[in-house]
Structures are given as C-alpha cells and as structure tokens.
Design an enzyme around this catalytic site. Sequence first.
Site, PDB file in Angstrom:
ATOM      1  N   GLU A  15       0.811  -1.213   0.000  1.00  0.00           N
ATOM      2  CA  GLU A  15       0.000   0.000   0.000  1.00  0.00           C
ATOM      3  C   GLU A  15       0.849   1.269   0.000  1.00  0.00           C
ATOM      4  O   GLU A  15       0.468   2.275  -0.594  1.00  0.00           O
ATOM      5  CB  GLU A  15      -0.944  -0.006   1.199  1.00  0.00           C
ATOM      6  CG  GLU A  15      -2.081  -1.016   1.090  1.00  0.00           C
ATOM      7  CD  GLU A  15      -1.640  -2.441   1.371  1.00  0.00           C
ATOM      8  OE1 GLU A  15      -0.522  -2.635   1.917  1.00  0.00           O
ATOM      9  OE2 GLU A  15      -2.397  -3.374   1.051  1.00  0.00           O
TER      10      GLU A  15
ATOM     11  N   PHE B  80      -6.152  -0.681   5.228  1.00  0.00           N
ATOM     12  CA  PHE B  80      -4.778  -0.593   4.754  1.00  0.00           C
ATOM     13  C   PHE B  80      -4.411   0.836   4.362  1.00  0.00           C
ATOM     14  O   PHE B  80      -3.269   1.268   4.569  1.00  0.00           O
ATOM     15  CB  PHE B  80      -4.572  -1.537   3.565  1.00  0.00           C
ATOM     16  CG  PHE B  80      -4.912  -2.968   3.857  1.00  0.00           C
ATOM     17  CD1 PHE B  80      -4.665  -3.518   5.109  1.00  0.00           C
ATOM     18  CD2 PHE B  80      -5.481  -3.773   2.895  1.00  0.00           C
ATOM     19  CE1 PHE B  80      -4.980  -4.836   5.390  1.00  0.00           C
ATOM     20  CE2 PHE B  80      -5.802  -5.098   3.169  1.00  0.00           C
ATOM     21  CZ  PHE B  80      -5.545  -5.633   4.414  1.00  0.00           C
TER      22      PHE B  80
ATOM     23  N   ARG C 217     -19.191  -1.206  -2.321  1.00  0.00           N
ATOM     24  CA  ARG C 217     -18.883  -1.905  -3.563  1.00  0.00           C
ATOM     25  C   ARG C 217     -19.842  -3.076  -3.793  1.00  0.00           C
ATOM     26  O   ARG C 217     -20.660  -3.418  -2.943  1.00  0.00           O
ATOM     27  CB  ARG C 217     -17.430  -2.390  -3.547  1.00  0.00           C
ATOM     28  CG  ARG C 217     -17.011  -3.262  -2.397  1.00  0.00           C
ATOM     29  CD  ARG C 217     -17.292  -4.723  -2.550  1.00  0.00           C
ATOM     30  NE  ARG C 217     -16.768  -5.211  -3.804  1.00  0.00           N
ATOM     31  CZ  ARG C 217     -17.308  -6.176  -4.518  1.00  0.00           C
ATOM     32  NH1 ARG C 217     -18.405  -6.770  -4.095  1.00  0.00           N
ATOM     33  NH2 ARG C 217     -16.790  -6.570  -5.657  1.00  0.00           N
TER      34      ARG C 217
END
Length: 330
Positions: free
Chosen positions: A75, A100, A183
Amino acid sequence: MSTTTAPRLKTSAMIASFADPGQRTASAPFGHALNRLAETDERVVGLSADLAKYTDMHIFRDAHPDRFFQMGMAEQLLFGAAAGMAEVGLVPFASTYSVFATRRAYDFVCLDIAEPKLNVNIVGGLPGLTTGYGPSHQATEDMAIFRAMPNLTIVDPCDSVDIEQAVPQLAAAEGPTYLRLLRGKVPTVLDDYDYTFELGKAKVIRPGADVVFVSSGLMTMRALQAAEELATHKIDVAVVHAPTIKPFDEETVLREIDTPRVAFTLENHTVVGGLFETVASALVRRGVGGRVTPIGLPDAFLDAGALPTLHERYGLATSAIVQKVLGELR
C-alpha cells in the site's frame, strides 16, 4: 407436524452486500462511474493493491488496461506511485481496503500526497461495519484517522447515486480525496428524493417536525427506513444527509439541529472522531445549545460474524435505531 427454521447466517465474505433482500441495487457503481469519467478525461488512471476485483476497480481495469496499474500487496508503494503520477498531471484513483489505506500507509498518504496537495483520489473498501471478517478488515476508525490530516477531503456516500455523482467531482476537486467505498451490489436509494450530490454540501432529504437525523454513508439509508417506521408511532423525523465529512457543511447541519427537535447523528463508524464529533465540535464552537445523541459503532474492536447479526448487535440496524429513538423520547 413439520417445522421450518430460518437459514443459518454465515460469516459475511469480504464481497458481501449490506443491501436488504429485494432492495434495488446497482452493480459496481464506482467502477462504472470511473470508467465513464475515463472516457472523457484521458488523464484518469487507476491503481490497486491486488484488490481490483474487491474494490470494483476491475471494471476500469478491463476497459482501460493501458491505464491501470497493479501495485501488489504494497500500500505504501501504491500511494507513492499515485503521488508521482499526480505530480506529472495525471488524475489517479488508488483503491485498497480502508484499513490498509489508513492504518498501514498513513505516513505516505500524509507526506507524499496531502502535504503537497496532490490530486490523488483514495478509494477505501470495507469502511466501518461492511464486512464480517473482524477487526483486521473492519475500518471502524478510518474517518477519525484521516480527519486529522490537513488538505484531505473525506466523502462517506449513502448509495449508488452518491457514488456515481461523486466520482467526477472528486476528480475535479483540488487536492487529495478519500472515498469510503460501497462496492458490489450497492443499494439505490436517493433517486427517490429530490437529491443531487454536491461535494462539501449536506442536504435535507426528508422534512420532519419532531426528530432530526444527521447521517452519513449507508446510515442515511437506515435513517430513511427508521423514519418511515417511526411515522407509524406518530413521530415525524427529518433526515439530513451529510456525505462530505471534511470539509463539513456546518451551516446546513447546525441550522437543522438548532431547533426544539430531538437530534441524533447516525454513522457507520465509531462514535469517536467521526460524524458525531464533527457535529459536536461545530455546535460548541458556534455556541449552539441542545443535546445530540450519537448512533454509531462503539469504541471497541468488533466481533466477526454475519453482517445482519452484527448490525443488530452494534445498533446499526433499522430496528435498533427505532428502539433507540423511542427510548430517548419516553
């Protein structure tokens, strides 16, 4: 004599939807909105940290493979690369899970992106309690972490309408942005109201004389559902949707709270450092009186389990909101 039992709920997968059974949904609204934006703006690029499928970035990847960059499970590299692309005039959208982006890569986001005010759009999946996979994946404190970062815009969308309308506005905004991504099959709610997303603005989407809800994210959907149920108890509830957490539309929100109505905040986030404390600090600084009751996640690491069970347990379910309001009004 035969008996029937309800199906056993299973621990939610990372791609689980929080949509109610039979509810209207749109598939991958972020991915499709980003793809439409890319068709009109060749500067738009997409990056992901091995999570394109689980952040709906795969829609963009498949349509524009030459403008998609798979950065692997790194990340810090993801956001460092996005910063470099923004430096040369591109408009990157970089997606990973919210845990993250906030916990693992904070320093890179802060110094590589926010400090120089680069146009990098951070897309964080699984915000708050939208997965049953426990504290390693539940970003219950992501807004608290990012609210303290200068120059960063934070958006907590309610549904597919918010997401689709927010994407081009985030790309056009000055400086970096953080989108709490919903999502997969995302509920479509706000098209039933006279509503359009405007970055930095809160909107009154339901009037009411007795109670006012100030909500963000998926909790606006729950606020509207609770308002309908409370109407059967002869309680008239207003709903104020505040999708932009930073910069916050204090004028609209405080105007609605500074009334004799009973006020609540509703958020898919810990009550520490999110919408509730944003509202509370604005009230104190502006000298507005009255009590505001938070409805949100506790200051704790949450359990793993099935999302419907967890939403009931931690007070995000519509039935839990109704009981909270009724208890406050007794």
